[in-house]
Design an enzyme around this catalytic site. Sequence first.
Site, PDB file in Angstrom:
ATOM      1  N   ASP A   6     -14.513  -0.297  -7.579  1.00  0.00           N
ATOM      2  CA  ASP A   6     -14.492   0.064  -6.157  1.00  0.00           C
ATOM      3  C   ASP A   6     -14.098   1.530  -5.994  1.00  0.00           C
ATOM      4  O   ASP A   6     -14.610   2.227  -5.121  1.00  0.00           O
ATOM      5  CB  ASP A   6     -13.480  -0.818  -5.399  1.00  0.00           C
ATOM      6  CG  ASP A   6     -14.009  -2.222  -5.171  1.00  0.00           C
ATOM      7  OD1 ASP A   6     -15.236  -2.378  -5.013  1.00  0.00           O
ATOM      8  OD2 ASP A   6     -13.190  -3.163  -5.169  1.00  0.00           O
TER       9      ASP A   6
ATOM     10  N   GLU B  52      -9.318   3.756   3.948  1.00  0.00           N
ATOM     11  CA  GLU B  52      -8.230   4.075   4.853  1.00  0.00           C
ATOM     12  C   GLU B  52      -7.861   5.550   4.859  1.00  0.00           C
ATOM     13  O   GLU B  52      -8.235   6.318   3.989  1.00  0.00           O
ATOM     14  CB  GLU B  52      -6.971   3.277   4.496  1.00  0.00           C
ATOM     15  CG  GLU B  52      -6.191   3.747   3.283  1.00  0.00           C
ATOM     16  CD  GLU B  52      -6.764   3.319   1.956  1.00  0.00           C
ATOM     17  OE1 GLU B  52      -7.251   4.220   1.223  1.00  0.00           O
ATOM     18  OE2 GLU B  52      -6.745   2.132   1.614  1.00  0.00           O
TER      19      GLU B  52
ATOM     20  N   ARG C 250       9.333   6.554  12.580  1.00  0.00           N
ATOM     21  CA  ARG C 250      10.171   7.211  11.570  1.00  0.00           C
ATOM     22  C   ARG C 250      10.143   6.366  10.315  1.00  0.00           C
ATOM     23  O   ARG C 250      10.371   5.157  10.404  1.00  0.00           O
ATOM     24  CB  ARG C 250      11.616   7.326  12.047  1.00  0.00           C
ATOM     25  CG  ARG C 250      11.828   8.399  13.058  1.00  0.00           C
ATOM     26  CD  ARG C 250      13.297   8.484  13.442  1.00  0.00           C
ATOM     27  NE  ARG C 250      13.497   9.594  14.350  1.00  0.00           N
ATOM     28  CZ  ARG C 250      13.184   9.555  15.634  1.00  0.00           C
ATOM     29  NH1 ARG C 250      12.675   8.463  16.158  1.00  0.00           N
ATOM     30  NH2 ARG C 250      13.377  10.609  16.409  1.00  0.00           N
TER      31      ARG C 250
ATOM     32  N   ASP D 224       8.388   6.154   6.015  1.00  0.00           N
ATOM     33  CA  ASP D 224       7.633   6.786   4.921  1.00  0.00           C
ATOM     34  C   ASP D 224       6.277   7.300   5.382  1.00  0.00           C
ATOM     35  O   ASP D 224       5.795   8.327   4.890  1.00  0.00           O
ATOM     36  CB  ASP D 224       7.421   5.788   3.779  1.00  0.00           C
ATOM     37  CG  ASP D 224       8.694   5.583   2.955  1.00  0.00           C
ATOM     38  OD1 ASP D 224       9.722   6.199   3.293  1.00  0.00           O
ATOM     39  OD2 ASP D 224       8.646   4.807   1.984  1.00  0.00           O
TER      40      ASP D 224
ATOM     41  N   THR E  98      -8.366  -5.079   2.585  1.00  0.00           N
ATOM     42  CA  THR E  98      -7.973  -5.829   1.387  1.00  0.00           C
ATOM     43  C   THR E  98      -7.298  -4.940   0.340  1.00  0.00           C
ATOM     44  O   THR E  98      -6.910  -5.424  -0.716  1.00  0.00           O
ATOM     45  CB  THR E  98      -9.209  -6.493   0.742  1.00  0.00           C
ATOM     46  OG1 THR E  98     -10.230  -5.493   0.603  1.00  0.00           O
ATOM     47  CG2 THR E  98      -9.729  -7.633   1.589  1.00  0.00           C
TER      48      THR E  98
ATOM     49  N   SER F 157      -1.232  -4.510   0.929  1.00  0.00           N
ATOM     50  CA  SER F 157       0.087  -4.334   0.298  1.00  0.00           C
ATOM     51  C   SER F 157       1.170  -4.055   1.331  1.00  0.00           C
ATOM     52  O   SER F 157       2.336  -4.311   1.097  1.00  0.00           O
ATOM     53  CB  SER F 157       0.075  -3.165  -0.687  1.00  0.00           C
ATOM     54  OG  SER F 157      -0.951  -3.310  -1.611  1.00  0.00           O
TER      55      SER F 157
ATOM     56  N   ALA G 151       7.430   1.333   5.623  1.00  0.00           N
ATOM     57  CA  ALA G 151       8.895   1.368   5.685  1.00  0.00           C
ATOM     58  C   ALA G 151       9.435   2.118   6.908  1.00  0.00           C
ATOM     59  O   ALA G 151      10.027   3.186   6.792  1.00  0.00           O
ATOM     60  CB  ALA G 151       9.444   1.994   4.396  1.00  0.00           C
TER      61      ALA G 151
END
Length: 274
Positions: free
Chosen positions: A60, A132, A158, A160, A171, A176, A195
């Site tokens: 991919d 993405e 605020r 990461d 996917t 994740s 995060a």
Amino acid sequence: MKQKGSHAVMSERKNVYLFYKQTEELEEKVQKIRKLGRKYDFSLVDDPKDANIIASFGGDGTFLQALQKTQFREDALYIGINDGDFGFYTDFTTEDTDRLELAMQSDMVEVLRYPILEVTIDGSKSFHCINELSLRSNIIKTFVIDVFVDDLYFETFRGDGLLVSTPTGSTAYNKSLGGAIVDPKLPSMQLTEMASVNNNQFRTLGSPLVLGKERELKLRIVQDGNDHPIIGVDNEAMGVRNSREISVKVSDRVIKTLRMKDNLFYHKLKRSFL
Ligand code: NAP
Ligand code: MN
């Protein structure tokens, strides 16, 4: 609208550009496919601009590279040929030339149209992605981003970083991060958090957000001295010092790719994750 069978699809398209990393091992496998191509009157071109079929050999990741390097051609048909297991963008493998041969002559194939994102930085530089866009800091410091939906101030993030994925990209990295899997038949984009800081002082939505095709997302990097953002576009990173505003939309353009009718998105999901 009725989809054309491969006969129509493949007979109108005869100029093929092969995209792959030229290793000895792969070269041998690609030779087999070149031979097959000659049998069905395809001709190979050296410049992707002259091609109406662009075939990538690899995973991919290689398919993503093929798109970036050929600028997401709307008028070309992209075909992903894997060098091992099937992937999400690769419906064929170098091992199974029979399947490829079947695709060249039968109605077992269908052209899929995948939504992609259009990203514009500071109103000027723009590009596409099919998995993405990710936006994060490259230093260990909270990254602050103001999020706007259709010019409405929505939240201040605020943490990461933030990620905006396409349905087919859902996917990958998006998954994740706890994002939902989105059916590629739904032209949309999904915003997920990396995060986020959430406490009595700072608040974000905290859950993935799926936006419709007509929406525009604006991610405004708050200029608080952290001028080290990294923008990830599929599998490439772009250093963009001094960027302020990133706008993301579902593009009017779609990417055409070939798939076997016996390999639905749900087959791929089941094969990979269940
Ligand atoms: P990579 O780091 O070598 O591989 C990432 C893995 O994601 C590979 O197994 C790749 O498949 C797979 N993949 C790529 N697109 C996918 C999709 N749409 N759905 C499901 N799996 C997918 O990098 P790469 O191969 O160049 O792929 C780049 C992608 O990796 C990025 O676009 C991003 O989505 C993903 N990524 C994920 C994380 C994470 O989950 N934390 C972090 C960074 C990047 P192949 O082995 O067939 O190439
Ligand atoms: Mn890879």
